[in-house]
Design an enzyme around this catalytic site. Structure first.
Site, PDB file in Angstrom:
ATOM      1  N   GLN A  35       0.845  -1.207   0.000  1.00  0.00           N
ATOM      2  CA  GLN A  35       0.000   0.000   0.000  1.00  0.00           C
ATOM      3  C   GLN A  35       0.873   1.247   0.000  1.00  0.00           C
ATOM      4  O   GLN A  35       2.075   1.172   0.240  1.00  0.00           O
ATOM      5  CB  GLN A  35      -0.863  -0.004   1.268  1.00  0.00           C
ATOM      6  CG  GLN A  35      -0.042  -0.129   2.548  1.00  0.00           C
ATOM      7  CD  GLN A  35      -0.789  -0.783   3.698  1.00  0.00           C
ATOM      8  OE1 GLN A  35      -2.012  -0.876   3.681  1.00  0.00           O
ATOM      9  NE2 GLN A  35      -0.071  -1.233   4.709  1.00  0.00           N
ATOM     10  N   ASP A  90       0.021   0.708  13.940  1.00  0.00           N
ATOM     11  CA  ASP A  90       0.335   2.013  14.552  1.00  0.00           C
ATOM     12  C   ASP A  90       0.578   1.895  16.060  1.00  0.00           C
ATOM     13  O   ASP A  90       1.074   2.824  16.686  1.00  0.00           O
ATOM     14  CB  ASP A  90      -0.787   3.028  14.271  1.00  0.00           C
ATOM     15  CG  ASP A  90      -2.147   2.502  14.685  1.00  0.00           C
ATOM     16  OD1 ASP A  90      -2.320   2.174  15.862  1.00  0.00           O
ATOM     17  OD2 ASP A  90      -3.038   2.408  13.823  1.00  0.00           O
ATOM     18  N   GLY A 142      -1.953 -11.539   8.481  1.00  0.00           N
ATOM     19  CA  GLY A 142      -2.802 -11.975   9.587  1.00  0.00           C
ATOM     20  C   GLY A 142      -3.673 -13.170   9.239  1.00  0.00           C
ATOM     21  O   GLY A 142      -4.036 -13.968  10.111  1.00  0.00           O
ATOM     22  N   ASP A 163      -7.803  -5.186  14.313  1.00  0.00           N
ATOM     23  CA  ASP A 163      -7.669  -3.733  14.109  1.00  0.00           C
ATOM     24  C   ASP A 163      -7.257  -3.512  12.661  1.00  0.00           C
ATOM     25  O   ASP A 163      -6.134  -3.144  12.353  1.00  0.00           O
ATOM     26  CB  ASP A 163      -6.619  -3.191  15.084  1.00  0.00           C
ATOM     27  CG  ASP A 163      -6.486  -1.682  14.990  1.00  0.00           C
ATOM     28  OD1 ASP A 163      -7.291  -1.052  14.272  1.00  0.00           O
ATOM     29  OD2 ASP A 163      -5.571  -1.136  15.625  1.00  0.00           O
ATOM     30  N   SER A 164      -8.203  -3.750  11.778  1.00  0.00           N
ATOM     31  CA  SER A 164      -7.883  -3.817  10.348  1.00  0.00           C
ATOM     32  C   SER A 164      -8.118  -2.487   9.658  1.00  0.00           C
ATOM     33  O   SER A 164      -8.738  -1.578  10.198  1.00  0.00           O
ATOM     34  CB  SER A 164      -8.794  -4.857   9.691  1.00  0.00           C
ATOM     35  OG  SER A 164     -10.124  -4.385   9.705  1.00  0.00           O
ATOM     36  N   THR A 165      -7.665  -2.435   8.411  1.00  0.00           N
ATOM     37  CA  THR A 165      -8.067  -1.367   7.503  1.00  0.00           C
ATOM     38  C   THR A 165      -9.493  -1.669   7.032  1.00  0.00           C
ATOM     39  O   THR A 165     -10.132  -2.600   7.515  1.00  0.00           O
ATOM     40  CB  THR A 165      -7.120  -1.323   6.289  1.00  0.00           C
ATOM     41  OG1 THR A 165      -7.099  -2.633   5.714  1.00  0.00           O
ATOM     42  CG2 THR A 165      -5.695  -0.943   6.697  1.00  0.00           C
ATOM     43  N   ASP A 166      -9.965  -0.924   6.060  1.00  0.00           N
ATOM     44  CA  ASP A 166     -11.303  -1.186   5.515  1.00  0.00           C
ATOM     45  C   ASP A 166     -11.268  -2.466   4.663  1.00  0.00           C
ATOM     46  O   ASP A 166     -10.191  -2.928   4.283  1.00  0.00           O
ATOM     47  CB  ASP A 166     -11.746   0.017   4.669  1.00  0.00           C
ATOM     48  CG  ASP A 166     -11.735   1.293   5.496  1.00  0.00           C
ATOM     49  OD1 ASP A 166     -12.561   1.408   6.406  1.00  0.00           O
ATOM     50  OD2 ASP A 166     -10.865   2.153   5.256  1.00  0.00           O
ATOM     51  N   PRO A 170      -5.157  -4.833   1.234  1.00  0.00           N
ATOM     52  CA  PRO A 170      -4.609  -5.914   2.070  1.00  0.00           C
ATOM     53  C   PRO A 170      -5.558  -6.356   3.178  1.00  0.00           C
ATOM     54  O   PRO A 170      -5.437  -7.458   3.704  1.00  0.00           O
ATOM     55  CB  PRO A 170      -3.331  -5.315   2.664  1.00  0.00           C
ATOM     56  CG  PRO A 170      -3.248  -3.902   2.247  1.00  0.00           C
ATOM     57  CD  PRO A 170      -4.327  -3.617   1.245  1.00  0.00           C
TER      58      PRO A 170
HETATM   59  N1  SPD Z   1     -11.746   3.839   7.556  1.00  0.00           N
HETATM   60  C1  SPD Z   1     -10.736   3.612   8.538  1.00  0.00           C
HETATM   61  C2  SPD Z   1     -10.795   2.280   9.159  1.00  0.00           C
HETATM   62  C3  SPD Z   1      -9.546   2.046   9.915  1.00  0.00           C
HETATM   63  C4  SPD Z   1      -9.692   1.175  11.049  1.00  0.00           C
HETATM   64  N2  SPD Z   1      -8.422   0.824  11.608  1.00  0.00           N
HETATM   65  C5  SPD Z   1      -7.650   1.892  12.051  1.00  0.00           C
HETATM   66  C6  SPD Z   1      -6.365   1.468  12.633  1.00  0.00           C
HETATM   67  C7  SPD Z   1      -6.051   2.235  13.845  1.00  0.00           C
HETATM   68  N3  SPD Z   1      -5.212   1.503  14.707  1.00  0.00           N
END
Ligand code: SPD
Length: 309
Positions: A35, A90, A142, A163-166, A170
């Site tokens: 990314q 993070d 993961g 604690d993922s992205t959208d 990935p």
């Molecule tokens: N649209 C943002 C979604 C992000 C969720 N995870 C954020 C990670 C913070 N540790």
């Protein structure tokens, strides 16, 4: 007359809504194998991490997200000793988990080592606890980590935080039935998983699908919410999921805990001085959902609501 250059960053959702933030310096930019990673200064929210141009966290409002993903699940579990965080590079979720005195081991499984390195350098107030000896960072996918853990017999973690992205790029495979099934197997008896489940305002369809999968995989799914000003739709949700069909639901456990379980209530009270969002009054209230969101998460027909076009 000279007009000073003003830079704005924005995130678009539903192809038609845009949140804009006045930006300052670009502190870090990289294109990793997974990314694009940016850390920028913003006028109002402080330093901010973006992955593929989407806001992940900011110095000013990160406490809401990280307290809310970590503490309800940690409190749901009587003695959380071993915790797995998937994503969370993070370090904010790990920081919150480490506030619980009995924690012995936190495995942080993040696919992108560059995110961890960048956050340690530029977001120390969020990533500052990643050097704690109880934290073991695994730079790995993961999905594969969870599959390996399940295949090795599971039964390993008291709390798992996704604690993922959208659900794109990935992060997409972290919203699938097979991943959730493996997660359930990796929990110890009485253990719980908490995952971020997007916005009922900005991600209506995705959210319906996520809750379908969760309800298919876990005996109990308790959604809850908070406002994250920098996220699309602002209204954000998480779910605590448990495979134990005979126990009270996570919501019941936490709600009863506040009124009648002195052990859990005492744990929350002792955390409160360090927290900026969560407290004993708010915790049970966070499980009260607006009707349109509750219907969608329960798989019921929902009349027009934000996010549905
Ligand atoms: N649209 C943002 C979604 C992000 C969720 N995870 C954020 C990670 C913070 N540790």
């Amino acid at each position: 007359m000279d007009t000073p250059l003003q830079l704005w960053v924005s995130e678009t959702y539903a192809e038609s809504v845009r949140l804009g933030l006045k930006a300052g310096r670009l502190l870090y930019h990289a294109v990793s194998p997974f990314q694009t990673i940016d850390i920028i200064e913003t006028a109002y929210f402080g330093r901010m991490l973006l992955l593929d141009g989407l806001v992940m966290t900011s110095e000013r409002d990160e406490f809401v997200y990280h307290e809310m993903i970590a503490h309800p699940a940690m409190l749901c579990c009587p003695v959380p000793r071993r915790v797995l965080i998937i994503g969370g590079g993070d370090g904010g979720s790990a920081r919150e988990v480490l506030r619980h005195p009995g924690v012995e081991e936190v495995v942080l499984c993040e696919i992108d080592g560059a995110v961890v390195d960048a956050c340690r350098e530029f977001l120390p107030s969020i990533a500052g606890q990643l050097g704690d000896p109880r934290v073991r960072i695994e730079i790995r996918d993961g999905i594969a980590y969870m599959a390996d853990c399940a295949q090795a017999g599971g039964n390993r973690f008291d709390v798992i935080l996704i604690d993922s992205t959208d659900p794109m790029g990935p992060g997409e495979g972290l919203f699938t039935e097979s991943f959730y099934r493996n997660a359930r197997q990796c929990l110890t008896p009485g253990g719980v998983m908490a995952n971020q489940t997007e916005s009922p305002v900005a991600h209506a369809r995705e959210q319906g699908l996520i809750y379908d999968l969760l309800r298919r995989t876990f005996a109990q799914v308790s959604p809850y919410w908070a406002v994250i000003p920098t996220y699309p739709g602002a209204m954000w949700t998480w779910a605590i999921c448990s495979g134990d069909e005979n126990a009270p639901t996570p919501r019941e456990r936490l709600t009863a805990a506040i009124s009648s379980d002195p052990a859990i209530a005492a744990r929350l009270t002792s955390l409160e001085p360090a927290l900026r969002y969560l407290n004993g009054e708010l915790l049970p209230a966070a499980f009260a959902l607006p009707t349109f969101a509750r219907q969608r998460m329960a798989g019921e027909p929902t009349p027009w609501a934000p996010g549905l076009t």
